[in-house]
Motif scaffolding. Structure first.
Motif, PDB file in Angstrom:
ATOM      1  N   PHE A   1       0.586  -1.146  -0.262  1.00 42.03           N
ATOM      2  CA  PHE A   1      -0.557  -0.052  -0.049  1.00 42.03           C
ATOM      3  C   PHE A   1       0.889   1.289  -0.038  1.00 42.03           C
ATOM      4  O   PHE A   1       1.911   1.012   1.097  1.00 42.03           O
ATOM      5  N   ALA A   2       1.139   1.860  -1.285  1.00 37.62           N
ATOM      6  CA  ALA A   2       2.285   2.952  -1.362  1.00 37.62           C
ATOM      7  C   ALA A   2       0.892   4.258  -0.750  1.00 37.62           C
ATOM      8  O   ALA A   2      -0.025   4.885  -1.894  1.00 37.62           O
ATOM      9  N   VAL A   3       1.697   5.381   0.033  1.00 36.81           N
ATOM     10  CA  VAL A   3       0.994   6.406   0.296  1.00 36.81           C
ATOM     11  C   VAL A   3       2.308   8.043  -0.101  1.00 36.81           C
ATOM     12  O   VAL A   3       3.359   7.315  -0.154  1.00 36.81           O
ATOM     13  N   ALA A   4       1.449   8.718  -0.716  1.00 37.30           N
ATOM     14  CA  ALA A   4       3.062   9.721  -1.307  1.00 37.30           C
ATOM     15  C   ALA A   4       2.394  11.325  -0.754  1.00 37.30           C
ATOM     16  O   ALA A   4       1.732  11.450  -0.375  1.00 37.30           O
ATOM     17  N   LEU A   5       3.233  11.630  -0.935  1.00 38.77           N
ATOM     18  CA  LEU A   5       3.185  13.633  -0.090  1.00 38.77           C
ATOM     19  C   LEU A   5       3.752  13.666  -1.388  1.00 38.77           C
ATOM     20  O   LEU A   5       4.955  13.675  -1.513  1.00 38.77           O
ATOM     21  N   GLY A   6       3.414  15.326  -1.752  1.00 35.67           N
ATOM     22  CA  GLY A   6       4.041  16.407  -2.263  1.00 35.67           C
ATOM     23  C   GLY A   6       3.247  17.566  -2.431  1.00 35.67           C
ATOM     24  O   GLY A   6       2.050  18.042  -1.966  1.00 35.67           O
ATOM     25  N   ASP A   7       4.092  18.562  -2.672  1.00 36.84           N
ATOM     26  CA  ASP A   7       3.796  20.350  -2.897  1.00 36.84           C
ATOM     27  C   ASP A   7       3.308  20.910  -4.184  1.00 36.84           C
ATOM     28  O   ASP A   7       2.805  22.309  -3.936  1.00 36.84           O
ATOM     29  N   ALA A   8       4.230  20.262  -4.830  1.00 39.23           N
ATOM     30  CA  ALA A   8       4.586  20.460  -5.599  1.00 39.23           C
ATOM     31  C   ALA A   8       4.135  20.438  -7.640  1.00 39.23           C
ATOM     32  O   ALA A   8       3.526  18.719  -7.679  1.00 39.23           O
ATOM     33  N   GLY A   9       3.795  20.591  -8.264  1.00 37.72           N
ATOM     34  CA  GLY A   9       3.527  19.881  -9.636  1.00 37.72           C
ATOM     35  C   GLY A   9       4.463  18.576 -10.337  1.00 37.72           C
ATOM     36  O   GLY A   9       4.054  17.707 -10.849  1.00 37.72           O
ATOM     37  N   ASN A  10       5.527  18.490 -10.238  1.00 40.36           N
ATOM     38  CA  ASN A  10       6.054  17.223 -10.719  1.00 40.36           C
ATOM     39  C   ASN A  10       5.943  15.892  -9.133  1.00 40.36           C
ATOM     40  O   ASN A  10       6.331  15.326  -9.487  1.00 40.36           O
ATOM     41  N   ASP A  11       5.251  16.523  -8.689  1.00 38.67           N
ATOM     42  CA  ASP A  11       4.829  15.953  -7.387  1.00 38.67           C
ATOM     43  C   ASP A  11       2.860  14.774  -8.045  1.00 38.67           C
ATOM     44  O   ASP A  11       2.417  13.949  -7.367  1.00 38.67           O
ATOM     45  N   ILE A  12       2.663  16.110  -9.013  1.00 40.89           N
ATOM     46  CA  ILE A  12       0.813  15.357  -9.398  1.00 40.89           C
ATOM     47  C   ILE A  12       0.884  13.743  -9.319  1.00 40.89           C
ATOM     48  O   ILE A  12       0.429  13.139  -8.898  1.00 40.89           O
ATOM     49  N   LYS A  13       2.183  13.470 -10.390  1.00 38.16           N
ATOM     50  CA  LYS A  13       1.711  11.968 -10.872  1.00 38.16           C
ATOM     51  C   LYS A  13       1.969  11.019 -10.381  1.00 38.16           C
ATOM     52  O   LYS A  13       1.194   9.846  -9.753  1.00 38.16           O
ATOM     53  N   MET A  14       2.728  10.790  -9.432  1.00 42.06           N
ATOM     54  CA  MET A  14       3.584  10.434  -7.803  1.00 42.06           C
ATOM     55  C   MET A  14       2.296  10.641  -7.265  1.00 42.06           C
ATOM     56  O   MET A  14       1.994   9.099  -6.482  1.00 42.06           O
TER      57      MET A  14
ATOM     58  N   GLU B   1      -0.777  10.683  -7.838  1.00 42.18           N
ATOM     59  CA  GLU B   1      -1.999  10.031  -8.370  1.00 42.18           C
ATOM     60  C   GLU B   1      -1.923   8.587  -8.766  1.00 42.18           C
ATOM     61  O   GLU B   1      -2.758   8.205  -8.485  1.00 42.18           O
ATOM     62  N   ALA B   2      -0.551   8.151  -8.517  1.00 42.69           N
ATOM     63  CA  ALA B   2      -0.290   6.660  -8.698  1.00 42.69           C
ATOM     64  C   ALA B   2      -0.469   6.092  -7.606  1.00 42.69           C
ATOM     65  O   ALA B   2      -0.268   5.312  -7.246  1.00 42.69           O
ATOM     66  N   ALA B   3      -0.529   6.926  -5.834  1.00 43.73           N
ATOM     67  CA  ALA B   3      -0.261   5.994  -5.428  1.00 43.73           C
ATOM     68  C   ALA B   3      -1.599   6.027  -4.793  1.00 43.73           C
ATOM     69  O   ALA B   3      -2.942   6.328  -4.894  1.00 43.73           O
ATOM     70  N   ASP B   4      -1.848   4.709  -4.078  1.00 42.24           N
ATOM     71  CA  ASP B   4      -3.076   4.743  -2.933  1.00 42.24           C
ATOM     72  C   ASP B   4      -3.721   5.371  -2.262  1.00 42.24           C
ATOM     73  O   ASP B   4      -4.499   5.600  -2.079  1.00 42.24           O
ATOM     74  N   LEU B   5      -2.879   6.427  -1.829  1.00 42.57           N
ATOM     75  CA  LEU B   5      -3.450   7.579  -0.899  1.00 42.57           C
ATOM     76  C   LEU B   5      -2.433   8.483  -1.405  1.00 42.57           C
ATOM     77  O   LEU B   5      -0.823   8.421  -0.758  1.00 42.57           O
ATOM     78  N   GLY B   6      -2.840   9.384  -1.715  1.00 44.31           N
ATOM     79  CA  GLY B   6      -1.374  11.128  -0.996  1.00 44.31           C
ATOM     80  C   GLY B   6      -2.312  11.986  -0.536  1.00 44.31           C
ATOM     81  O   GLY B   6      -3.352  12.151  -0.148  1.00 44.31           O
ATOM     82  N   PHE B   7      -0.720  12.843  -0.568  1.00 46.27           N
ATOM     83  CA  PHE B   7      -1.929  14.270   0.434  1.00 46.27           C
ATOM     84  C   PHE B   7      -0.057  15.023   0.248  1.00 46.27           C
ATOM     85  O   PHE B   7       0.522  15.332  -0.743  1.00 46.27           O
ATOM     86  N   ILE B   8      -2.071  15.797  -0.467  1.00 49.81           N
ATOM     87  CA  ILE B   8      -1.012  17.263  -1.099  1.00 49.81           C
ATOM     88  C   ILE B   8      -0.930  18.448   0.303  1.00 49.81           C
ATOM     89  O   ILE B   8      -1.578  18.355   0.785  1.00 49.81           O
ATOM     90  N   ILE B   9       0.376  18.836   0.465  1.00 51.94           N
ATOM     91  CA  ILE B   9       0.862  19.514   1.230  1.00 51.94           C
ATOM     92  C   ILE B   9       1.501  20.748   0.970  1.00 51.94           C
ATOM     93  O   ILE B   9       1.845  21.430  -0.119  1.00 51.94           O
ATOM     94  N   PRO B  10       0.650  21.644   1.809  1.00 53.18           N
ATOM     95  CA  PRO B  10       0.399  23.238   1.336  1.00 53.18           C
ATOM     96  C   PRO B  10       2.114  23.952   1.488  1.00 53.18           C
ATOM     97  O   PRO B  10       2.665  23.646   1.963  1.00 53.18           O
ATOM     98  N   ASN B  11       2.257  25.022  -0.109  1.00 56.12           N
ATOM     99  CA  ASN B  11       3.737  25.947   0.116  1.00 56.12           C
ATOM    100  C   ASN B  11       2.618  27.342  -0.099  1.00 56.12           C
ATOM    101  O   ASN B  11       3.045  26.685  -1.310  1.00 56.12           O
ATOM    102  N   SER B  12       3.093  27.589   0.303  1.00 56.02           N
ATOM    103  CA  SER B  12       2.684  29.509   0.038  1.00 56.02           C
ATOM    104  C   SER B  12       3.423  29.747  -0.633  1.00 56.02           C
ATOM    105  O   SER B  12       2.980  30.926  -1.062  1.00 56.02           O
ATOM    106  N   SER B  13       4.774  29.375  -0.941  1.00 53.06           N
ATOM    107  CA  SER B  13       5.399  30.217  -1.673  1.00 53.06           C
ATOM    108  C   SER B  13       5.885  30.038  -3.663  1.00 53.06           C
ATOM    109  O   SER B  13       6.514  30.452  -3.966  1.00 53.06           O
ATOM    110  N   HIS B  14       4.343  29.543  -3.849  1.00 51.92           N
ATOM    111  CA  HIS B  14       4.329  28.701  -5.268  1.00 51.92           C
ATOM    112  C   HIS B  14       3.069  28.974  -5.820  1.00 51.92           C
ATOM    113  O   HIS B  14       2.134  28.527  -4.463  1.00 51.92           O
ATOM    114  N   ARG B  15       2.619  28.366  -6.569  1.00 52.24           N
ATOM    115  CA  ARG B  15       1.132  27.718  -6.634  1.00 52.24           C
ATOM    116  C   ARG B  15       0.594  26.894  -6.010  1.00 52.24           C
ATOM    117  O   ARG B  15      -0.505  26.530  -6.244  1.00 52.24           O
TER     118      ARG B  15
END
Length: 267
Positions: free
Chosen positions: A200-213, A215-229
């Protein structure tokens, strides 16, 4: 959140702006969650645009040198206990491709190879010794784009003809030959999975280059980052397969990972 069987769990995480504070690079606010992963024997795979030379000591500092790491935005995998030494042949091919572009486009992209150690340190806010390691590229070339959108699209199209992709991260645009964090995540999952035991894969990321990761995980967490979009709405959020944290950086990371074990903390 229902607790996940930790004997099946593997966590993949971006670094800057996710596990590490975007400005200070500290992971102190994630200490409790890191300890929980260790105590449950859960593998933690670092996935970053950082080089093998940068990730190897950080992975050891965190206590997960027995785990693989995804380096240079998925352009390579650092095996367990492996150091950052290796060939730069692939990186040189990238530089050769850049050098063959029309000057009007090439000059709009400034990469780590164009900068001195001091300039890399200034642009990344890294200490000089870490900036030196950041320049030791094997598979990719991060940098800053200064042209307009039309120029950027032409730049990316010309590189794509040579099999080179350009991904925008939280700080830099990174050039590499094709593979990304998501594909490397899948490769590593296959190492841990058997017909009798599905990981069971969990992925965490904050930027556009993390989106595919994510989406491919069983569970993903978006970490907000006010320094970019940051990351816009994703389809998986409606079903709860992708969760958007409220706290930034390692504090949000800590909350997300503790939730995997039904450990609740306020953020």
């Amino acid at each position: 959140m229902t607790a996940i069987r930790h004997d099946r769990l593997i966590v993949f995480t971006d670094l800057d702006g996710t596990l590490l504070d975007h400005e200070t690079y500290s992971h102190a606010a994630a200490a409790e969650a890191l300890a929980a992963l260790k105590s449950h024997g859960v593998p933690l795979v670092l996935a970053s645009s950082k080089t093998a030379s940068e990730i190897a000591p950080l992975r050891a500092e965190l206590g997960f040198e027995h785990c693989e790491a995804i380096v240079e935005n998925g352009a390579g995998i650092l095996d367990p206990h492996q150091t950052g030494d290796g060939s730069n042949e692939v990186h040189q091919r990238l530089l050769d491709a850049l050098g063959g572009l029309p000057p009007a486009l090439r000059n709009r992209f400034e990469g780590f190879s164009d900068w001195s150690v001091e300039q890399v340190a200034s642009r990344t806010h890294l200490p000089l010794d870490q900036a030196k390691m950041a320049k030791q590229r094997q598979f990719s070339e991060p940098g800053l784009w200064s042209g307009d959108e039309a120029q950027r699209d032409k730049f990316k199209a010309l590189l794509q003809k040579q099999g080179i992709s350009a991904l925008q991260g939280g700080r830099f645009m990174t050039l590499s030959f094709g593979s990304d964090k998501a594909q490397r995540m899948i490769d590593i999952i296959e190492r841990y999975s058997t017909p009798e035991r599905k990981t069971f894969a969990v992925a965490l990321g904050d930027a556009g280059n993390d989106i595919k990761m994510l989406e491919a995980a069983d569970l993903g967490f978006i970490i907000p980052n006010s320094s970019h979009r940051g990351i816009g709405p994703l389809a998986g959020e409606a079903s709860g397969r992708i969760v958007r944290e409220t706290a930034e950086g390692p504090a949000g990371w800590n909350h997300a990972v503790l939730g995997l074990f039904n450990i609740t903390r306020n953020t």
